[in-house]
Scaffold this active site. Structure first.
Site, PDB file in Angstrom:
ATOM      1  N   ARG A 106      36.791  40.849  36.081  1.00 16.60           N
ATOM      2  CA  ARG A 106      36.936  39.747  35.132  1.00 16.60           C
ATOM      3  C   ARG A 106      35.965  39.896  33.979  1.00 16.60           C
ATOM      4  O   ARG A 106      36.224  39.456  32.869  1.00 16.60           O
ATOM      5  CB  ARG A 106      36.696  38.421  35.864  1.00 16.60           C
ATOM      6  N   TYR A 107      34.825  40.503  34.274  1.00 20.70           N
ATOM      7  CA  TYR A 107      33.783  40.677  33.263  1.00 20.70           C
ATOM      8  C   TYR A 107      33.547  42.164  33.034  1.00 20.70           C
ATOM      9  O   TYR A 107      33.834  42.993  33.889  1.00 20.70           O
ATOM     10  CB  TYR A 107      32.476  40.023  33.726  1.00 20.70           C
ATOM     11  N   ARG A 110      30.552  43.565  35.610  1.00 22.14           N
ATOM     12  CA  ARG A 110      30.542  43.378  37.073  1.00 22.14           C
ATOM     13  C   ARG A 110      31.959  43.277  37.622  1.00 22.14           C
ATOM     14  O   ARG A 110      32.893  42.920  36.899  1.00 22.14           O
ATOM     15  CB  ARG A 110      29.708  42.159  37.450  1.00 22.14           C
ATOM     16  N   CYS A 119      36.412  35.488  58.205  1.00 21.42           N
ATOM     17  CA  CYS A 119      35.129  34.777  58.230  1.00 21.42           C
ATOM     18  C   CYS A 119      34.894  34.267  59.645  1.00 21.42           C
ATOM     19  O   CYS A 119      35.848  34.031  60.390  1.00 21.42           O
ATOM     20  CB  CYS A 119      35.140  33.578  57.276  1.00 21.42           C
ATOM     21  N   CYS A 123      36.258  27.802  55.963  1.00 19.95           N
ATOM     22  CA  CYS A 123      35.985  26.569  55.236  1.00 19.95           C
ATOM     23  C   CYS A 123      37.300  25.972  54.748  1.00 19.95           C
ATOM     24  O   CYS A 123      38.144  26.683  54.185  1.00 19.95           O
ATOM     25  CB  CYS A 123      35.072  26.849  54.045  1.00 19.95           C
ATOM     26  N   CYS A 126      38.188  26.525  50.988  1.00 20.53           N
ATOM     27  CA  CYS A 126      38.125  27.913  50.516  1.00 20.53           C
ATOM     28  C   CYS A 126      39.067  28.170  49.341  1.00 20.53           C
ATOM     29  O   CYS A 126      40.245  27.800  49.373  1.00 20.53           O
ATOM     30  CB  CYS A 126      38.464  28.865  51.658  1.00 20.53           C
ATOM     31  N   ARG A 128      40.111  31.040  48.543  1.00 21.82           N
ATOM     32  CA  ARG A 128      40.993  32.158  48.903  1.00 21.82           C
ATOM     33  C   ARG A 128      41.788  31.855  50.171  1.00 21.82           C
ATOM     34  O   ARG A 128      41.980  32.723  51.015  1.00 21.82           O
ATOM     35  CB  ARG A 128      40.181  33.446  49.073  1.00 21.82           C
ATOM     36  N   ASP A 291      37.539  24.484  42.926  1.00 21.52           N
ATOM     37  CA  ASP A 291      38.729  25.102  42.325  1.00 21.52           C
ATOM     38  C   ASP A 291      39.998  24.367  42.740  1.00 21.52           C
ATOM     39  O   ASP A 291      40.097  23.838  43.843  1.00 21.52           O
ATOM     40  CB  ASP A 291      38.835  26.574  42.758  1.00 21.52           C
ATOM     41  N   ASP A 328      35.011  27.229  37.101  1.00 23.24           N
ATOM     42  CA  ASP A 328      35.718  28.500  36.953  1.00 23.24           C
ATOM     43  C   ASP A 328      37.051  28.194  36.270  1.00 23.24           C
ATOM     44  O   ASP A 328      37.899  27.497  36.844  1.00 23.24           O
ATOM     45  CB  ASP A 328      35.962  29.141  38.324  1.00 23.24           C
ATOM     46  N   LYS A 335      33.561  31.729  34.182  1.00 25.09           N
ATOM     47  CA  LYS A 335      32.778  30.520  34.464  1.00 25.09           C
ATOM     48  C   LYS A 335      32.205  29.927  33.183  1.00 25.09           C
ATOM     49  O   LYS A 335      31.724  30.662  32.320  1.00 25.09           O
ATOM     50  CB  LYS A 335      31.637  30.840  35.426  1.00 25.09           C
TER      51      LYS A 335
END
Length: 361
Positions: A106-107, A110, A119, A123, A126, A128, A291, A328, A335
């Site tokens: 995205r950047y 990075r 996981c 959560c 989440c 994702r 999100d 985001d 962000k």
């Protein structure tokens, strides 16, 4: 922060030593509705058909069973609200921004390496959810060679964020292979590991084998650990010990909190969280606006709520304990920090309003 007590006592058939063994935690993950003492099992089972449940015994032990609004329960136990058809499966357009399988760019400087879709605790908020309930696991090693080749070729990339799922759930040989391969990339300066293991299974950082791996590769590249505490109740004697062990191998720890309705969207809760984080030497880094992920709408607060919390925290806690409130942008645009507007221009002067007082400069 809680004293060292009670956490393993909810599992009366095991000793403290057994409860604090991360392998026992891994082998006894809570995945079925018959493992949890709640009356609405049919509702939970219905949600699990779409979004899986997985909770470590340790994290489950933090729940106050008698409190229907317990903040740990809301993060870990499936709710019918997850079946509301609002939001997006991929709100940050990560699938569209893949440059090779598993790698999102995205950047310019990075990349994000989605190395696993597993996981120790799923959560409920989440971002994702789309990959966490896949029936097959992401094959980390098959993607690794392509990822390394891409980063080597693109010299402007200086950092890789290793995420998932949770990278620290990987078998040690795969984790070591990943870190070894990334450390060989000359243009790469920093490796950031995104992990909630310090929160949901802190005893894994009591394992000398894991600490040895982390120490070995933190000597070759700068490694940061970005973790994910959302509520003061998650900071315990055991997490404090885990953080101490991580810091001792030379890895600094930063925290990314998600602003969650009914969990941490009060000033007092956020102030206590930030204070307790710095007390265990974890830097509050981001306060994320939740999100707009499908199945997560019931956690989303108004943007104004987050700004107001930051405004109220200003002056209450030290500057180094202040997280940046960020959103985001949808579509993977990146962000953006959202801050209270303390000033406006008045003629040739700047009017600053703070705590009900007005100052001119």
């Amino acid at each position: 922060m809680e004293k060292e007590n009670r956490f393993w006592k909810k599992f009366y058939n095991v000793s403290k030593k057994t409860f604090l063994d991360w392998r026992w935690q891994r082998d006894n993950l809570i995945r079925r509705v018959d493992q949890i003492p709640f009356a609405n099992k049919e509702e939970i089972a219905k949600v699990c058909e779409k979004y899986k449940m997985c909770i470590t015994p340790y994290y489950f032990s933090l729940i106050d069973i008698k409190n229907p609004n317990d903040p740990i329960k809301k993060q870990a136990i499936p709710s019918l609200e997850e079946l509301i058809e609002e939001g997006y499966e991929d709100p940050l357009a990560e699938e569209k921004q893949k440059v090779v399988e598993g790698l999102v760019r995205r950047y310019e400087d990075r990349v994000l390496f989605i190395i696993t879709n597993f996981c120790y605790t799923y959560c409920r908020h989440c971002t994702r959810k789309r990959i966490m309930s896949l029936n097959s696991k992401i094959d980390s090693l098959s993607n690794l060679e392509k990822v390394v080749r891409y980063i080597k070729k693109n010299k402007k990339i200086k950092e890789v964020i290793v995420s998932g799922g949770d990278p620290l759930t990987l078998p040690y040989p795969i984790l070591e292979k990943t870190l070894s391969s990334l450390c060989e990339i000359e243009n790469l300066e920093t490796i950031r590991i995104g992990s909630r293991v310090p929160v949901v299974m802190p005893m894994k950082f009591y394992d000398k084998n894991l600490l040895k791996i982390l120490k070995k590769y933190s000597r070759k590249k700068t490694i940061w650990l970005a973790t994910h505490f959302n509520h003061p109740n998650e900071i315990t004697y055991f997490t404090k010990k885990a953080i101490e062990n991580i810091l001792e191998v030379g890895i600094p720890v930063i925290n990314q909190t998600v602003l969650l309705k009914g969990i941490n969207d009060e000033v007092a809760t956020m102030e206590k969280l930030c204070r307790e984080l710095i007390n265990i030497r974890v830097k509050p880094y981001y306060l994320f606006h939740c999100d707009n992920t499908r199945g997560v709408s019931h956690f989303i607060t108004p943007v104004e709520k987050g700004i107001k919390i930051i405004e109220k925290l200003q002056g209450k806690i030290p500057g180094y304990a202040m997280p940046n409130y960020v959103i985001d942008l949808p579509g993977g645009e990146g962000k953006v920090p959202l801050m209270p507007n303390y000033y406006k221009k008045k003629g040739k002067r700047i009017e600053v309003k703070y705590k009900g007082k007005i100052f001119y400069f």
